[in-house]
Design an enzyme around this catalytic site. Structure first.
Site: not given
Ligand code: SF4
Ligand code: FES
Lengths: 250, 639
Positions: B41, B43-44, B46, B285, B331, B426, B436, B442
């Protein structure tokens, strides 16, 4: 809505490709362009055929995976819009839509509408970074950055690496893509330190991997989905020539 | 018998990480070169892991399924990244960030992990600034912040509505630099199909080269999974279409416990479903709730255009129900409140499944330009998708599947229950409890990859310096490759009539209806039955065209969907077991009179970690008790 689709089909990199015709009925105006292709593929699969391969992932205009040459324009008819953000309401009912992969000598076709954009990776690896190791950063607010400059750097940094600029260019030039990265970093104090070195390396790599020269026709800016401005090309040229001058003085 | 040991260090909360860090063993530079690490991975989490480990001198191999590491789905995170810098002088601190996360997660996360995430958050911001990430700045040139849901301070750093893109591209730069240096080898267009475990330790992976269909073997001294969440199990979600659970699930099959699978965040503000061919939902967002006001008409069957409905006839239901936090409730709370209004018949739009998010007041106060500066790209995105101009009329939004708090169980070192197998970002379960808070994803991903894993993995590898390079002709590689091949052959052999996507859609609908925002015992039991039936049908009716030995996008999807049946079943099993409501997990049977989640701390203050026992076998539940020494367990109130 109903459309005649002329789609480029090519089994693999070495195969000869050709256009394939499909008539697609019951398309809704609300569908995105890629949903329309999903719908086509569903019908192809259900009737025993092989679906059209195309690249996509986020489907919201940010990952840069998608990229189709639609009716002679990268990402289709709507300015500042990626293929995945394009919707069928933008097309006239009963019209013909021609769908091709990016055509560029630097991006070869892998299959159908999928191309190899790894040349971009090579250019970034040549210098599109700041040479700072993890752990050595100083407190972020120790270096104030003028808001205008930082906003401008942001404008350059929004490039999604889709390759439309290259596909739009008759010379297959990657100047818009490269200049966006070079300018972003050259403008910020953190990236300025190595700006000259960076621009030289990235430009040299750009030439080496097969991108063409820039003849200032600016088709790239017109077709860039993120509105990256050609002013960055001018800025990069300045960086580049000043790097050269510095060198010859040395 | 598996025994869960969280390995939380002793000592006061605030000192745990620094004390522990200095006690960890190191690997000397000469030895690092001889040690291979696989990271799956980019992403951020990995890409940050791979680049930080590469900088240290390890020999890193990193994998992604896209054509470039820059496309991983972190790129789509919009609103921001939290840090406890307290630049606004509004009373923020590491402790407060920690406290907000623990409370926001409805007291179902580990104190020590969360505190550490908060602690390293400040380094993350410094790091990104040093790498030329163009965060928003004020006129004095300092970094700007904004507020996010569930908190009362302004600690969210951002780059317009593209913070994820900017953080990911910054990390991608660092990764590219390591690739150029040769410390990291990049493998694009690969799917991980299996994990190879030798003598109880993670030693490699089997991948499928997506362009050729070839199965490949890769070995290493340790494996790091940074493979993201499984939100696409719902089919319609805010995730990229390629996001999937298969790598994590392969590890689960091989013995890695899977924690809190039913904790899935349903994000309150996504563009609603517009047509039957919808393939994904686009997030708007959470930062929009800073300035946007959420409302529905006070009357049912309201037919007027929203701009025609006078103030007095609007129900700003979040402000009404939660005066203290108003539109900025977390959320889970916002999502359920929207569902409640729509189910009660007040929803808007053709389907009645949406609510308004209105910027009229904010535009009056701050001007169109002010709003455009903050959210320009989001408004544009909304306009492109819906054809409606949100500067002139309210957006329509509805909740959508988004982020999975659940994931591979990891200890304090981020190691799973398989020695040598780590999970970051994640794909692990560790920091967000049952819900979360915005902008903390991030933050966790970069913290894990840049500032935590590089320390903890060294402690494990210190024992591996004498282990020679792992050979890929080991029989465990043979077995794993054979199993992967058999699974693919089985899929190809079905040769039915229905597309993979049609199954995925139906599975998603089952889970959305039965294991979504509101769950019940009967619903969940029914859900499991329906999944079983659908899975049977899948293995009889699915059609995967062409062959396995070539670029075959349908086969990629089929492999992923085949795993999603199991994931979905485990989600239901977990939701059924947890006889309480907490965070995003809301069981109809357990609510207060006002319809808020009712926790049961006496029986459920634990992490539920599941052990795989074969498909269709009910998984074995292991409990890790959660001990709260630094916060008081309270009913989570945002009123
Ligand atoms: S400059 Fe524009 S067209 Fe070129 S790769 Fe970047 S976003 Fe795409
Ligand atoms: S699919 Fe990501 S930009 Fe189009």
């Amino acid at each position: 809505m109903e459309f005649k689709l002329k789609i480029w089909r090519q089994k693999n990199a070495s195969a000869k490709g050709k256009f394939e015709n499909h008539t697609l009925k019951n398309v809704s105006a609300e569908m995105s362009f890629l949903q329309m292709l999903d719908y086509l593929n569903q019908q192809i699969i259900e009737s025993g055929g092989e679906p059209v391969h195309f690249e996509h992932d986020c489907r919201e205009g940010i990952c840069g995976s998608c990229g189709l040459y639609i009716n002679g324009r990268p990402h289709g008819p709507v300015t500042h819009t990626t293929t995945c953000e394009l919707h069928m309401r933008e097309f006239e009912d009963n019209s013909t839509i021609v769908i091709e992969p990016w055509r560029s000598k630097a991006f070869s076709v892998i299959k159908d509408l999928v191309v190899d954009r790894s040349a971009f990776e090579k250019v970034i690896r040549a210098g599109g970074f700041v040479n700072v190791n993890t752990g050595s950063a100083q407190e972020a607010n120790n270096i104030p950055i003028n808001k205008k400059i930082s906003d401008r750097a942001f404008d350059a940094a929004v490039c999604i690496g889709c390759g439309a600029c290259v596909a739009a260019c008759k010379n297959s030039s990657a100047m818009l893509f490269v200049s966006a990265k070079v300018s972003q970093m050259a403008m910020l104090p953190q990236g300025k330190v190595e700006a000259k070195d960076r621009v030289e390396k990235m430009v040299a790599k750009m030439d080496e991997v097969g991108f063409g020269f820039c003849s200032n026709t600016y088709g790239c800016e017109y077709d860039c989905p993120k509105g990256i401005s050609v002013e960055f090309i001018a800025q990069m040229n300045r960086e580049f020539f000043s790097a050269r001058v510095c060198k010859s003085k040395r | 018998m598996i025994k869960l040991d969280s390995k939380i260090p002793k000592g006061p909360l605030a000192d745990k990480w620094s004390d522990y860090k200095s006690s960890l063993r190191l690997v000397n530079p000469a030895n690092k070169k001889k040690i291979d690490i696989i990271v799956v991975g980019t992403g951020l989490s990995g890409a940050s892991s791979a680049s930080a480990l590469g900088e240290l001198g390890y020999n890193v191999k990193v994998f992604c399924f896209q054509d470039s590491p820059r496309r991983a789905h972190s790129v789509a995170a919009q609103g921001g990244i939290n840090a406890a810098k307290n630049y606004k002088n509004d009373g923020d601190s590491v402790y407060r960030l920690f406290h907000d996360m623990i409370k926001g997660g409805d007291f179902r996360a580990r104190e020590a992990n969360v505190y550490r995430a908060a602690e390293v958050s400040n380094y993350v911001i410094d790091h990104f600034a040093a790498h030329g990430v163009p965060f928003a700045r004020d006129y004095g040139g300092m970094l700007e912040t904004r507020s996010f849901g569930g908190v009362q301070v302004s600690r969210t750093f951002y780059a317009k509505g593209q913070t994820g893109q900017q953080c990911l591209l910054g990390t991608y730069s660092s990764l590219s630099r390591q690739i150029a240096k040769g410390t990291v080898t990049m493998y694009e267009r690969r799917d991980m199909l299996d994990l190879v475990v030798i003598d109880g330790k993670a030693r490699g992976i089997i991948t499928r080269n997506l362009l050729t269909g070839e199965l490949e073997r890769h070995s290493a001294h340790a494996v790091v999974l940074a493979t993201g969440g499984y939100g696409t199990v719902f089919y319609l979600s805010t995730l990229a279409l390629g996001s999937n659970a298969s790598a994590a699930w392969a590890a689960h099959r091989k013995g890695a416990l899977f924690a809190n699978p039913s904790f899935i965040q349903i994000h309150p503000t996504s563009i609603p479903v517009l047509n039957d061919y919808q393939s994904k939902l686009t997030l708007m967002s959470e930062s929009l709730r800073n300035d946007g006001r959420v409302w529905v008409p006070k009357e049912k069957d309201e037919n007027r255009h929203p701009n025609q409905i006078p103030e007095a006839e609007r129900d700003y239901y979040l402000e009404r129900r939660y005066p203290a936090f108003g539109n900025l409730v977390p959320r889970d709370v916002a999502s359920r409140a929207a569902k409640e209004r729509c189910d009660a018949g007040y929803g808007v739009g053709d389907s009645g499944l949406s609510v308004y998010l209105d910027f009229k007041d904010a535009i009056e106060k701050q001007g169109k330009k002010g709003i455009e500066d903050k959210y320009g790209n989001l408004f544009e995105m909304y306009m492109k998708i819906t054809g409606i101009n949100p500067y002139e009329e309210p957006m329509r939004i509805y909740p959508a599947g988004h982020y999975t708090m659940g994931g591979l169980w990891v200890d304090y070192n981020l190691m799973t229950t398989i020695p040598g197998l780590y999970s970051v970002g994640e794909s692990n379960f560790s920091d967000h409890g049952a819900n979360r808070l915005g902008a903390s994803s991030l933050m966790q991903c970069s913290g894990d990859g840049y500032f935590i894993l590089p320390y903890t993995i060294g402690d494990y590898l210190a024992d591996e310096i004498r282990t020679p390079r792992i050979q890929t002709d080991h029989e465990e590689f043979d077995k794993a490759e054979k199993a992967a091949k058999e699974r693919i052959d089985r899929l190809m052999a079905v040769n039915g009539k229905q597309t993979v996507t049609s199954f995925h859609k139906r599975l998603g609908k089952i889970l959305w209806d039965h294991c979504g925002m509101v769950r019940s015992k009967e619903g969940l039991q029914k859900g499991i039955e329906m999944i079983d039936q659908l899975e049977d049908e899948f293995w009889k009716e699915v059609k995967v065209p062409a062959t396995a030995g070539e670029y075959n996008q349908e086969l990629e999807k089929a492999i992923r969907v085949a795993d999603f049946f199991e994931v979905g079943r485990l989600m239901c099993q977990d939701a059924l077991d947890r006889d309480e409501s907490c965070g995003a997990h809301f069981r109809e049977e357990y609510q207060t009179e006002q319809g808020e989640a009712k926790r049961n701390d006496a029986e459920y203050a634990h992490v539920s970690a599941y052990e795989y026992k074969g498909n269709r076998q009910s998984e074995i539940l292991h409990k890790e008790p959660l001990v709260f020494e630094n916060v008081e367990l309270k009913e989570r109130s945002y009123k």
